[in-house]
Design a protein around this motif. Structure first.
Motif, PDB file in Angstrom:
ATOM      1  N   THR A  35       0.750  -1.328   0.096  1.00 15.00           N
ATOM      2  CA  THR A  35      -0.023   0.072   0.016  1.00 15.00           C
ATOM      3  C   THR A  35       0.742   1.334  -0.098  1.00 15.00           C
ATOM      4  O   THR A  35       1.790   1.449   0.728  1.00 15.00           O
ATOM      5  N   TYR A  47      -4.754   9.123   0.691  1.00 14.34           N
ATOM      6  CA  TYR A  47      -5.526   7.765   0.415  1.00 14.34           C
ATOM      7  C   TYR A  47      -4.477   6.752  -0.129  1.00 14.34           C
ATOM      8  O   TYR A  47      -3.690   7.014  -0.669  1.00 14.34           O
TER       9      TYR A  47
ATOM     10  N   ASP B  28     -17.993   7.225  -1.436  1.00 11.71           N
ATOM     11  CA  ASP B  28     -17.085   7.793  -2.350  1.00 11.71           C
ATOM     12  C   ASP B  28     -16.734   6.749  -3.515  1.00 11.71           C
ATOM     13  O   ASP B  28     -15.910   5.757  -3.141  1.00 11.71           O
ATOM     14  N   GLY B  31     -12.819   6.057  -4.055  1.00 11.99           N
ATOM     15  CA  GLY B  31     -12.017   5.266  -3.233  1.00 11.99           C
ATOM     16  C   GLY B  31     -11.163   6.233  -2.565  1.00 11.99           C
ATOM     17  O   GLY B  31     -10.158   5.622  -2.012  1.00 11.99           O
ATOM     18  N   VAL B  32     -11.424   7.436  -2.423  1.00 14.33           N
ATOM     19  CA  VAL B  32     -10.411   8.203  -1.548  1.00 14.33           C
ATOM     20  C   VAL B  32     -10.606   8.019  -0.200  1.00 14.33           C
ATOM     21  O   VAL B  32      -9.797   7.936   0.672  1.00 14.33           O
ATOM     22  N   ASN B  33     -12.105   8.229   0.251  1.00 16.64           N
ATOM     23  CA  ASN B  33     -12.259   8.074   1.712  1.00 16.64           C
ATOM     24  C   ASN B  33     -11.725   6.774   2.414  1.00 16.64           C
ATOM     25  O   ASN B  33     -12.008   5.753   1.982  1.00 16.64           O
ATOM     26  N   ASN B  34     -11.184   7.107   3.515  1.00 15.21           N
ATOM     27  CA  ASN B  34     -10.307   6.043   4.103  1.00 15.21           C
ATOM     28  C   ASN B  34     -10.144   6.183   5.544  1.00 15.21           C
ATOM     29  O   ASN B  34     -10.263   7.257   5.982  1.00 15.21           O
ATOM     30  N   THR B  49      -5.477  -0.369   6.675  1.00 19.90           N
ATOM     31  CA  THR B  49      -6.262   0.685   6.115  1.00 19.90           C
ATOM     32  C   THR B  49      -7.739   0.051   5.781  1.00 19.90           C
ATOM     33  O   THR B  49      -7.912  -1.057   5.813  1.00 19.90           O
ATOM     34  N   ASN B  51     -11.239   1.219   3.434  1.00 20.13           N
ATOM     35  CA  ASN B  51     -11.905   2.155   2.416  1.00 20.13           C
ATOM     36  C   ASN B  51     -13.497   1.892   2.353  1.00 20.13           C
ATOM     37  O   ASN B  51     -13.938   2.570   1.273  1.00 20.13           O
ATOM     38  N   VAL B  73     -17.847   2.372   8.527  1.00 14.68           N
ATOM     39  CA  VAL B  73     -16.938   1.792   7.813  1.00 14.68           C
ATOM     40  C   VAL B  73     -17.128   0.098   7.864  1.00 14.68           C
ATOM     41  O   VAL B  73     -17.520  -0.220   9.037  1.00 14.68           O
ATOM     42  N   SER B  77     -13.751  -4.307   4.798  1.00 17.64           N
ATOM     43  CA  SER B  77     -12.695  -3.468   4.252  1.00 17.64           C
ATOM     44  C   SER B  77     -11.528  -3.210   5.073  1.00 17.64           C
ATOM     45  O   SER B  77     -10.731  -2.650   4.332  1.00 17.64           O
TER      46      SER B  77
END
Lengths: 86, 202
Positions: A35, A47, B28, B31-34, B49, B51, B73, B77
């Motif tokens: 990642t 992100y 989102d 796929g930026v929201n994390n 992480t 997402n 969340v 994921s």
């Protein structure tokens, strides 16, 4: 047979070490994904972007070296050829 | 003509005064929201992480302290790089993703709201649900309201964006996550960093 085991042991140890070194010298556990963080230009949020990649860790290196040591150990087992005392 | 202008002015004023809060959707597609989580134990550091973010917030830029809603969340994921560790993490002994598929934060109230150069910051108190256990916690949140910026992310879509950032710590023992596990290998403290952008299309 002993020679074959010892050669296999050396080959296994060297190839495991070379693979571990070449694929990132990861001192953690083996990974199947990597990642990296990127920045969204609009929101400036960071992100994660995950890609599938195999990165061997010290667990795999340890198992390989242990296997090599076991092969080397096996080569020392078995009957020794004795010289005739007469 | 003058009467029309007066009616329009009155309508515009009334609309401005009674402007409804905007609804921001945090699902989102880009796929930026994390969420990033870190457990730093003496013998082992675990980073991961997530997402699978969703949820909706009602936000009024004129009155950010009245913000309400929840962020979710998806437990499944959550991701770590080692596949065996991931299986264990989502398994019954740890997060039990099958039984507890959501991690949720529901806003109850917001205090100490400050506005500084386009940013809003405040202490958000709400119900945090993890591993099926709900506790009230307070977390610092920094928000940025980006008016008319949705089109920069979604072409031909007018609307606003609400960007949220927060870093806070919870204890896994408080949420019954394998409390007997040795803390020198798996830290009791979980540092969570949320980076979220919600969209309010018009």
């Amino acid at each position: 047979m002993k020679t074959l085991l010892r050669r296999l042991s050396v080959i296994l140890a060297l190839s495991a070490l070379a693979t571990w070194l070449a694929l990132g010298r990861n001192t953690g556990w083996t990974k199947t994904s990597v990642t990296t963080m990127k920045t969204d230009p609009v929101t400036t949020l960071e992100y994660p972007v995950t890609e599938k990649r195999f990165v061997p860790g010290i667990d795999l290196l340890g198992v390989s070296l242990a296997g090599a040591a076991a092969l080397a150990g096996l080569s020392f087992l078995g009957r020794r050829s004795r010289t005739n005392p007469s | 003509m003058r009467l029309h202008s007066s009616i329009l002015f009155a309508l515009a004023t009334a609309t401005a005064v009674t402007a409804a809060p905007l609804s921001f959707d945090f699902k989102d597609p880009k796929g930026v929201n994390n969420a990033v989580f870190k457990l730093d134990a003496p013998l082992e550091a675990i980073n991961g992480t997530a997402n699978g973010v969703s949820g909706t917030l009602s936000f009024d830029p004129e009155n950010p302290s009245k913000t309400s809603g929840s962020i979710v969340v998806g437990t499944a994921s959550l991701h770590v790089a080692n596949p065996m560790m991931k299986d264990h993490m989502l398994g019954a002994q740890w997060l039990d993703a099958a039984a507890h598929p959501e991690i949720r934060f529901e806003i109850a109230r917001i205090g100490a709201v400050k506005t500084e150069g386009g940013y809003f910051s405040g202490e958000v108190t709400g119900k945090f649900t993890l591993h099926g256990v709900t506790k009230e916690i307070s977390v610092p949140v920094k928000a940025t309201y980006l008016k008319d910026k949705l089109g920069m992310r979604v072409p031909n879509q007018k609307g606003d964006l609400l960007v949220l950032r927060s870093t806070f710590t919870v204890k896994r023992s408080d949420y019954g996550i394998n409390p007997g596990a040795p803390q020198d290998k798996v830290s009791d403290e979980i540092e969570i960093t949320l980076s979220l952008a919600g969209a309010s299309p018009r």
